[in-house]
Design a protein around this motif. Structure first.
Motif, mmCIF file in Angstrom:
data_model
loop_
_atom_site.group_PDB
_atom_site.id
_atom_site.type_symbol
_atom_site.label_atom_id
_atom_site.label_comp_id
_atom_site.label_asym_id
_atom_site.label_seq_id
_atom_site.Cartn_x
_atom_site.Cartn_y
_atom_site.Cartn_z
ATOM 1 N N PHE A 1 0.875 -1.168 0.000
ATOM 2 C CA PHE A 1 0.000 0.000 0.000
ATOM 3 C C PHE A 1 0.913 1.219 0.000
ATOM 4 O O PHE A 1 2.007 1.174 0.572
ATOM 5 N N THR B 1 -5.791 -6.895 5.592
ATOM 6 C CA THR B 1 -4.694 -5.928 5.573
ATOM 7 C C THR B 1 -5.065 -4.722 4.723
ATOM 8 O O THR B 1 -4.817 -3.571 5.119
ATOM 9 N N ASN C 1 -5.365 -0.760 5.838
ATOM 10 C CA ASN C 1 -4.693 0.337 5.138
ATOM 11 C C ASN C 1 -5.688 1.394 4.677
ATOM 12 O O ASN C 1 -5.401 2.595 4.724
ATOM 13 N N ARG D 1 -6.554 3.555 7.591
ATOM 14 C CA ARG D 1 -5.475 4.517 7.864
ATOM 15 C C ARG D 1 -5.500 5.679 6.871
ATOM 16 O O ARG D 1 -5.138 6.802 7.218
#
Length: 123
Positions: free
Chosen positions: A54, A83, A87, A90
């Motif tokens: 990412f 995952t 990401n 975030r």
């Protein structure tokens, strides 16, 4: 300044699609479309979702993250999908996120929405 567009590639294209489009993957297809807009000073970077890749969110050149399609479900429990959702969480509010098919579903799931299968099956 050169701006970066990140493409999070979730799956390899099927051979029939590769032959029909001349693109080797979603990344190539996105870049072809972006270049048709005539935008200058853009760099396109590919990230492989299945490897947990990412873009670095603190990169000041990053302008947007595109998340490609995939032939599975955004609500699957595969580690790489979890995952990717982390990401996305975030990235929320820090960078524009654009999803195509699976991509928009996984963005919705990561940010509290719900996706599910339809009785009629996949499109």
């Amino acid at each position: 300044m050169i701006d970066q567009i990140a493409v999070v590639d979730c799956q390899t294209l099927p051979e029939a699609v590769k032959q029909r489009t001349g693109c080797s993957g979603f990344f190539d297809a996105f870049v072809q479309l972006f270049e048709q807009t005539g935008q200058k000073n853009l760099v396109y970077t590919r990230y492989e979702a299945a490897r947990g890749e990412f873009p670095e969110l603190d990169d000041s050149s990053l302008r947007a993250v595109f998340i490609s399609g995939f032939f599975s479900s955004a609500y699957d429990e595969d580690l790489w999908i979890q995952t990717l959702k982390h990401n996305i969480q975030r990235a929320r509010g820090r960078i524009p996120l654009v999803g195509i098919c699976f991509g928009h579903q996984v963005i919705a799931e990561a940010l509290g929405g719900k996706c599910g299968s339809v009785a009629a099956g996949p499109e």
